[in-house]
Design an enzyme around this catalytic site. Structure first.
Site, PDB file in Angstrom:
ATOM      1  N   CYS A  79       2.914  16.068 -20.405  1.00  0.00           N
ATOM      2  CA  CYS A  79       3.335  14.701 -20.701  1.00  0.00           C
ATOM      3  C   CYS A  79       4.225  14.646 -21.953  1.00  0.00           C
ATOM      4  O   CYS A  79       3.786  15.062 -23.023  1.00  0.00           O
ATOM      5  CB  CYS A  79       2.084  13.851 -20.918  1.00  0.00           C
ATOM      6  SG  CYS A  79       2.441  12.180 -21.487  1.00  0.00           S
ATOM      7  N   GLY A 139       2.808  -4.243   9.080  1.00  0.00           N
ATOM      8  CA  GLY A 139       2.836  -2.786   9.269  1.00  0.00           C
ATOM      9  C   GLY A 139       1.643  -2.044   8.709  1.00  0.00           C
ATOM     10  O   GLY A 139       1.782  -0.935   8.209  1.00  0.00           O
ATOM     11  N   THR A 140       0.459  -2.647   8.814  1.00  0.00           N
ATOM     12  CA  THR A 140      -0.736  -1.931   8.352  1.00  0.00           C
ATOM     13  C   THR A 140      -1.833  -2.011   9.403  1.00  0.00           C
ATOM     14  O   THR A 140      -2.011  -3.050  10.046  1.00  0.00           O
ATOM     15  CB  THR A 140      -1.209  -2.441   6.962  1.00  0.00           C
ATOM     16  OG1 THR A 140      -2.423  -1.786   6.610  1.00  0.00           O
ATOM     17  CG2 THR A 140      -1.373  -3.940   6.905  1.00  0.00           C
ATOM     18  N   GLN A 144       0.847  -1.193   0.000  1.00  0.00           N
ATOM     19  CA  GLN A 144       0.000   0.000   0.000  1.00  0.00           C
ATOM     20  C   GLN A 144       0.883   1.243   0.000  1.00  0.00           C
ATOM     21  O   GLN A 144       0.389   2.354  -0.168  1.00  0.00           O
ATOM     22  CB  GLN A 144      -0.877   0.016   1.257  1.00  0.00           C
ATOM     23  CG  GLN A 144      -1.815  -1.168   1.361  1.00  0.00           C
ATOM     24  CD  GLN A 144      -2.448  -1.216   2.743  1.00  0.00           C
ATOM     25  OE1 GLN A 144      -3.462  -0.576   3.004  1.00  0.00           O
ATOM     26  NE2 GLN A 144      -1.833  -1.956   3.658  1.00  0.00           N
ATOM     27  N   HIS A 194      -1.554   1.114  -4.387  1.00  0.00           N
ATOM     28  CA  HIS A 194      -2.016   2.502  -4.214  1.00  0.00           C
ATOM     29  C   HIS A 194      -1.179   3.504  -5.006  1.00  0.00           C
ATOM     30  O   HIS A 194      -1.243   4.699  -4.744  1.00  0.00           O
ATOM     31  CB  HIS A 194      -2.018   2.890  -2.728  1.00  0.00           C
ATOM     32  CG  HIS A 194      -3.083   2.182  -1.940  1.00  0.00           C
ATOM     33  ND1 HIS A 194      -3.081   2.122  -0.563  1.00  0.00           N
ATOM     34  CD2 HIS A 194      -4.194   1.500  -2.333  1.00  0.00           C
ATOM     35  CE1 HIS A 194      -4.147   1.432  -0.144  1.00  0.00           C
ATOM     36  NE2 HIS A 194      -4.823   1.035  -1.205  1.00  0.00           N
TER      37      HIS A 194
HETATM   38  C1  BV8 Z   1     -11.970   1.438  -3.275  1.00  0.00           C
HETATM   39  C2  BV8 Z   1      -2.526   6.620  -1.247  1.00  0.00           C
HETATM   40  C3  BV8 Z   1     -13.524   0.290  -4.720  1.00  0.00           C
HETATM   41  C4  BV8 Z   1      -2.737   8.028  -0.804  1.00  0.00           C
HETATM   42  C5  BV8 Z   1      -4.214   5.410   0.004  1.00  0.00           C
HETATM   43  C6  BV8 Z   1     -15.912  -0.613   2.882  1.00  0.00           C
HETATM   44  C7  BV8 Z   1     -15.586  -1.593   1.945  1.00  0.00           C
HETATM   45  C8  BV8 Z   1     -14.811  -1.299   0.823  1.00  0.00           C
HETATM   46  C9  BV8 Z   1     -14.355   0.003   0.627  1.00  0.00           C
HETATM   47  C10 BV8 Z   1     -14.657   0.968   1.549  1.00  0.00           C
HETATM   48  C11 BV8 Z   1     -15.458   0.662   2.655  1.00  0.00           C
HETATM   49  N1  BV8 Z   1     -15.626   1.768   3.404  1.00  0.00           N
HETATM   50  C12 BV8 Z   1     -14.979   2.776   2.793  1.00  0.00           C
HETATM   51  C13 BV8 Z   1     -14.371   2.328   1.679  1.00  0.00           C
HETATM   52  C14 BV8 Z   1     -13.589   3.141   0.768  1.00  0.00           C
HETATM   53  C15 BV8 Z   1     -12.170   3.437   1.128  1.00  0.00           C
HETATM   54  C16 BV8 Z   1     -11.816   3.056   2.522  1.00  0.00           C
HETATM   55  O1  BV8 Z   1     -11.415   1.970   2.839  1.00  0.00           O
HETATM   56  N2  BV8 Z   1     -11.912   4.010   3.438  1.00  0.00           N
HETATM   57  C17 BV8 Z   1     -11.585   3.748   4.825  1.00  0.00           C
HETATM   58  C18 BV8 Z   1     -10.909   4.951   5.404  1.00  0.00           C
HETATM   59  C19 BV8 Z   1     -12.864   3.336   5.535  1.00  0.00           C
HETATM   60  N3  BV8 Z   1     -11.316   2.769   0.166  1.00  0.00           N
HETATM   61  C20 BV8 Z   1     -11.112   3.268  -1.037  1.00  0.00           C
HETATM   62  O2  BV8 Z   1     -11.613   4.335  -1.399  1.00  0.00           O
HETATM   63  C21 BV8 Z   1     -10.236   2.469  -1.956  1.00  0.00           C
HETATM   64  N4  BV8 Z   1     -10.873   2.228  -3.186  1.00  0.00           N
HETATM   65  O3  BV8 Z   1     -12.480   0.938  -2.287  1.00  0.00           O
HETATM   66  O4  BV8 Z   1     -12.398   1.199  -4.552  1.00  0.00           O
HETATM   67  C22 BV8 Z   1     -13.114  -1.162  -4.606  1.00  0.00           C
HETATM   68  C23 BV8 Z   1     -13.723  -2.000  -3.690  1.00  0.00           C
HETATM   69  C24 BV8 Z   1     -13.396  -3.382  -3.633  1.00  0.00           C
HETATM   70  C25 BV8 Z   1     -12.462  -3.923  -4.496  1.00  0.00           C
HETATM   71  C26 BV8 Z   1     -11.837  -3.059  -5.409  1.00  0.00           C
HETATM   72  C27 BV8 Z   1     -12.151  -1.690  -5.440  1.00  0.00           C
HETATM   73  C28 BV8 Z   1      -8.960   3.214  -2.268  1.00  0.00           C
HETATM   74  C29 BV8 Z   1      -8.131   3.392  -1.041  1.00  0.00           C
HETATM   75  C30 BV8 Z   1      -6.785   3.951  -1.380  1.00  0.00           C
HETATM   76  C31 BV8 Z   1      -6.536   5.246  -0.685  1.00  0.00           C
HETATM   77  N5  BV8 Z   1      -5.186   5.646  -0.859  1.00  0.00           N
HETATM   78  N6  BV8 Z   1      -2.952   5.687  -0.280  1.00  0.00           N
HETATM   79  C32 BV8 Z   1      -1.567   8.545  -0.051  1.00  0.00           C
HETATM   80  O5  BV8 Z   1      -0.729   7.805   0.440  1.00  0.00           O
HETATM   81  O6  BV8 Z   1      -1.503   9.776   0.029  1.00  0.00           O
HETATM   82  S1  BV8 Z   1      -4.643   4.677   1.474  1.00  0.00           S
HETATM   83  C33 BV8 Z   1      -3.937   5.298   2.939  1.00  0.00           C
HETATM   84  O7  BV8 Z   1      -4.098   4.287   3.950  1.00  0.00           O
HETATM   85  C34 BV8 Z   1      -2.526   5.388   3.037  1.00  0.00           C
HETATM   86  O8  BV8 Z   1      -2.046   6.128   2.000  1.00  0.00           O
HETATM   87  C35 BV8 Z   1      -2.038   3.952   3.130  1.00  0.00           C
HETATM   88  O9  BV8 Z   1      -1.631   3.506   1.896  1.00  0.00           O
HETATM   89  C36 BV8 Z   1      -3.278   3.222   3.576  1.00  0.00           C
HETATM   90  C37 BV8 Z   1      -3.127   2.200   4.563  1.00  0.00           C
HETATM   91  O10 BV8 Z   1      -2.578   2.726   5.741  1.00  0.00           O
HETATM   92  P1  BV8 Z   1      -1.535   1.862   6.531  1.00  0.00           P
HETATM   93  O11 BV8 Z   1      -0.435   1.526   5.609  1.00  0.00           O
HETATM   94  O12 BV8 Z   1      -2.233   0.758   7.198  1.00  0.00           O
HETATM   95  O13 BV8 Z   1      -0.975   2.955   7.559  1.00  0.00           O
HETATM   96  P2  BV8 Z   1      -1.551   3.307   9.032  1.00  0.00           P
HETATM   97  O14 BV8 Z   1      -0.876   4.553   9.454  1.00  0.00           O
HETATM   98  O15 BV8 Z   1      -3.019   3.287   9.052  1.00  0.00           O
HETATM   99  O16 BV8 Z   1      -1.053   2.096   9.942  1.00  0.00           O
HETATM  100  C38 BV8 Z   1       0.312   1.880  10.206  1.00  0.00           C
HETATM  101  C39 BV8 Z   1       0.428   0.641  11.067  1.00  0.00           C
HETATM  102  O17 BV8 Z   1       1.793   0.354  11.226  1.00  0.00           O
HETATM  103  C40 BV8 Z   1      -0.172   0.829  12.485  1.00  0.00           C
HETATM  104  O18 BV8 Z   1      -0.967  -0.313  12.820  1.00  0.00           O
HETATM  105  C41 BV8 Z   1       1.059   0.894  13.391  1.00  0.00           C
HETATM  106  O19 BV8 Z   1       0.847   0.300  14.671  1.00  0.00           O
HETATM  107  C42 BV8 Z   1       2.052   0.095  12.601  1.00  0.00           C
HETATM  108  N7  BV8 Z   1       3.457   0.480  12.858  1.00  0.00           N
HETATM  109  C43 BV8 Z   1       3.945   1.710  13.153  1.00  0.00           C
HETATM  110  N8  BV8 Z   1       5.286   1.650  13.278  1.00  0.00           N
HETATM  111  C44 BV8 Z   1       5.636   0.361  13.058  1.00  0.00           C
HETATM  112  C45 BV8 Z   1       4.476  -0.381  12.786  1.00  0.00           C
HETATM  113  N9  BV8 Z   1       4.495  -1.708  12.569  1.00  0.00           N
HETATM  114  C46 BV8 Z   1       5.701  -2.313  12.568  1.00  0.00           C
HETATM  115  N10 BV8 Z   1       6.869  -1.668  12.820  1.00  0.00           N
HETATM  116  C47 BV8 Z   1       6.863  -0.336  13.073  1.00  0.00           C
HETATM  117  N11 BV8 Z   1       8.038   0.293  13.310  1.00  0.00           N
END
Ligand code: BV8
Length: 235
Positions: free
Chosen positions: A136, A176-177, A91, A109
């Site tokens: 482009c 890490g997600t 991601q 992503h």
């Molecule tokens: C879509 C680019 C249709 C941007 C990103 C219900 C069902 C299905 C979909 C949805 C739904 N409800 C809502 C949706 C839509 C939405 C969604 O999920 N919203 C959420 C908020 C509810 N999803 C979408 O719109 C997606 N598209 O659904 O299309 C579809 C459906 C089905 C099948 C196909 C298509 C598009 C989503 C993409 C958005 N773009 N990235 C950018 O980066 O600027 S997503 C965004 O969150 C981030 O960018 C990142 O990529 C992503 C995931 O975050 P994480 O990587 O998990 O990061 P986070 O900070 O949350 O967590 C970090 C973790 O690491 C923590 O747990 C922490 O404890 C841990 N950690 C920290 N340090 C360490 C560590 N672990 C290990 N070691 C460490 N040192």
């Protein structure tokens, strides 16, 4: 004989945290400083393209000097030394998996170092800032460019290929997600339905932690190399 043949690895921001790249939902994470609706949706880009371009230009600049950490390197070693197949689905929009040597991967992503032409659809390597006047090279300078990033509400890349890998895998590892963003957060349930063994490696239990067969908690640079050693030993 390895215990697992086909391995799918999902990575998130926690993998790159120890390389100095901010996560999203941790305290001080990117989404504590910016609203998703202002910078990471197609509507935000339509309303105020400059603000969205600035946000991604800042993050692209932030990649300068960042190096893959021991967890990225361990995953590259797994791909190189495992007798079966390893596919990394990330991601993350940074380039640290590639920098560590991972070859077989899907940036579901998008990528910070890539630009997408709104006229001809070409996705191309673009290490420089993208501005309102960037055009482009493929359409002889007429097409406008946007960051090659999948925003909220857009379809992630290569979903068909990802679900095919999940259906063929015998091990799924999520690293890490936080499990907040779909469809990636649904991969563990999909894998389980297919009879795949599932493992979470994360600093703390994620949203979906209870769905995994095994969970190992700790910083990625500590837990990932140990886990990779275990897989390569056939355990
Ligand atoms: C879509 C680019 C249709 C941007 C990103 C219900 C069902 C299905 C979909 C949805 C739904 N409800 C809502 C949706 C839509 C939405 C969604 O999920 N919203 C959420 C908020 C509810 N999803 C979408 O719109 C997606 N598209 O659904 O299309 C579809 C459906 C089905 C099948 C196909 C298509 C598009 C989503 C993409 C958005 N773009 N990235 C950018 O980066 O600027 S997503 C965004 O969150 C981030 O960018 C990142 O990529 C992503 C995931 O975050 P994480 O990587 O998990 O990061 P986070 O900070 O949350 O967590 C970090 C973790 O690491 C923590 O747990 C922490 O404890 C841990 N950690 C920290 N340090 C360490 C560590 N672990 C290990 N070691 C460490 N040192």
């Amino acid at each position: 004989m390895p215990r697992y043949d086909r391995i799918v690895i999902l990575t998130g921001a926690g993998l790159s945290a120890e390389s100095g790249i901010a996560t999203f939902r941790d305290k001080d994470g990117i989404w504590s400083r910016y609203n998703i609706e202002d910078v990471a949706t197609p509507q935000a880009y339509a309303r105020n393209p400059e603000r969205v371009l600035d946000f991604y230009n800042m993050r692209r600049e932030g990649l300068a000097g960042k190096q893959p950490n021991a967890a990225h390197k361990a995953l590259a070693r797994l791909e190189a030394e495992h007798k079966g197949e390893v596919v990394v689905v990330t991601q993350n929009i940074d380039n640290l998996h590639e920098a560590a040597g991972t070859k077989r991967m899907i940036h579901m992503h998008g990528e910070l170092l890539s630009a997408w032409c709104l006229a001809c659809g070409t996705r191309q390597a673009w290490p420089a800032p993208i501005t309102l006047t960037s055009t482009c090279p493929h359409c002889t300078g007429v097409g406008r460019l946007r960051p090659d990033i999948v925003w909220f509400g857009e379809m992630p890349y290569q979903m068909e290929a990802i679900y095919e890998h999940l259906s063929e895998a015998d091990l799924f590892v999520s690293i890490g997600t936080s499990g907040n963003v779909y469809p990636a957060a649904g991969f563990v349930a999909e894998a389980r339905q297919n009879g795949v063994h599932t493992v979470e490696l994360n600093l703390e239990p994620s949203e979906g932690a209870s769905l995994f067969h095994e969970t190992i908690h700790g910083p990625a640079t500590r837990v990932v190399p140990g886990f990779v050693d275990r897989i390569l030993r056939g355990e």
